[in-house]
Enzyme design. Sequence first.
Site, PDB file in Angstrom:
ATOM      1  CE  LYS A 138       3.141   4.186 -12.856  1.00  0.00           C
ATOM      2  NZ  LYS A 138       2.624   3.888 -11.511  1.00  0.00           N
ATOM      3  CG  ASP A 191      -1.707  -1.096  -7.084  1.00  0.00           C
ATOM      4  OD1 ASP A 191      -2.225  -2.163  -7.484  1.00  0.00           O
ATOM      5  OD2 ASP A 191      -1.839  -0.015  -7.680  1.00  0.00           O
ATOM      6  CB  CYS A 206       1.482 -24.651   0.316  1.00  0.00           C
ATOM      7  SG  CYS A 206       1.501 -23.665   1.757  1.00  0.00           S
ATOM      8  CB  CYS A 251      -0.974   4.745  -2.458  1.00  0.00           C
ATOM      9  SG  CYS A 251       0.084   3.339  -2.101  1.00  0.00           S
ATOM     10  NE  ARG A 256       3.801   6.234  -4.680  1.00  0.00           N
ATOM     11  CZ  ARG A 256       3.051   7.052  -5.398  1.00  0.00           C
ATOM     12  NH1 ARG A 256       3.325   8.351  -5.461  1.00  0.00           N
ATOM     13  NH2 ARG A 256       2.023   6.610  -6.085  1.00  0.00           N
ATOM     14  CB  ALA A 310       6.572   3.194  -4.917  1.00  0.00           C
ATOM     15  CG  PHE A 340      -4.801  -7.828  -0.680  1.00  0.00           C
ATOM     16  CD1 PHE A 340      -3.800  -8.569  -0.066  1.00  0.00           C
ATOM     17  CD2 PHE A 340      -5.155  -6.606  -0.133  1.00  0.00           C
ATOM     18  CE1 PHE A 340      -3.163  -8.103   1.074  1.00  0.00           C
ATOM     19  CE2 PHE A 340      -4.521  -6.134   1.006  1.00  0.00           C
ATOM     20  CZ  PHE A 340      -3.536  -6.883   1.610  1.00  0.00           C
ATOM     21  CD  GLU A 341      -8.957  -9.173  -8.860  1.00  0.00           C
ATOM     22  OE1 GLU A 341      -9.003  -7.930  -8.833  1.00  0.00           O
ATOM     23  OE2 GLU A 341      -9.759  -9.873  -9.480  1.00  0.00           O
ATOM     24  CB  CYS A 400       0.753 -20.232   5.234  1.00  0.00           C
ATOM     25  SG  CYS A 400       1.183 -21.676   4.266  1.00  0.00           S
TER      26      CYS A 400
HETATM   27 ZN   LIG Z   1       0.421 -21.834   2.168  1.00  0.00          ZN
END
Ligand SMILES: [Zn+2]
Length: 338
Positions: free
Chosen positions: A85, A129, A245, A186, A70, A38, A131-132, A173
Amino acid sequence: MNPRDRERYSRQILFTGIGEQGQQHLLDARVAVVGCGALGSFQAGALARAGVGFLRIIDRDYVELGNLQRQWLFDESDVEQSLPKAVAASRKIASLNSDIRVEPVAADLTPANVEDLLGGVDLIMDGTDNFETRYLINDYAVERGLPWIYGAAVGSYGIVMPVTPGASACLRCIYPDPPAGAQPTCETAGVLGPVTALIASLQVAAAMKLLCGAEPPRKITTVDVWTGEIRQIAQPGPVADCPACGRREFPYLNGERRAPVSLCGHNAVQIHERARPLELRDLAVRLAPLGTVRSNEFALRFEAPPYLLTIFPDGRAIIKGTTDVGVARSLYARYIGG
Ligand SMILES: [Zn+2]
């Protein structure tokens, strides 16, 4: 700039924040869109219309009927053809702006291919979609000093944060580690088309500003399109003891051991750690006596109810009908080989 470009992009050139110089920056820009669901399909279409000169569209999945609610670039013919896709998106983009270059990549972004796929771009768009992959993008972007635009949406809620390493806080951060435990996806919570379009629009606007050489908004924006709430907080600068960082630790970039990932929007498991080239035509012949096989040059789909296996030429497979990694592994071993 040629007269055709000047006409095509006239409304952007008239806008004082862009002008002819900004438009030239957009035409010269190289952007990677990671994930073409999406968020990513909207981003890719909008950046193509805006005249971003080169787009690399990276996605591991194929178009399904449940996407059309969507995922703005796709249509029913993409579903019927079981197109990846990335391929469907690049075909659609070619019809709406044939003057730019689009490179479809039907693959999963991993530590092994991140340099090949994200090297040489000016900006990374988050259309993922999970976090990895986001933490992998953040590691790569911070390590290389490349900007990226974080965005996520589930249910009626979404969040946007542009990341400019060195100038702004990065993802780690703010969230040093991915959230623990089960998160709404989803698949479990659903997702509304309008929130994905709104989040992707904010991502694209920040991207355009950044590519024109200006600072993107230094804000973390969260929205809920159902309650109508929009909240913004100031985005801090880089945090001194941020693992990425501050301390320059990049475990997601160096990560060798990746677990199979459950996909958003599917009752499915992806097996990708066995990456090895497969000859889909040979596999189709082998599997034909065991179930229904459909294949094209991009993927092979094998139905062995209650499971549906989609197998890609790089050896990757998406196994639908289970969320059990063990079951998925044994199906892979049984039909493709261990
Ligand atoms: Zn950072």
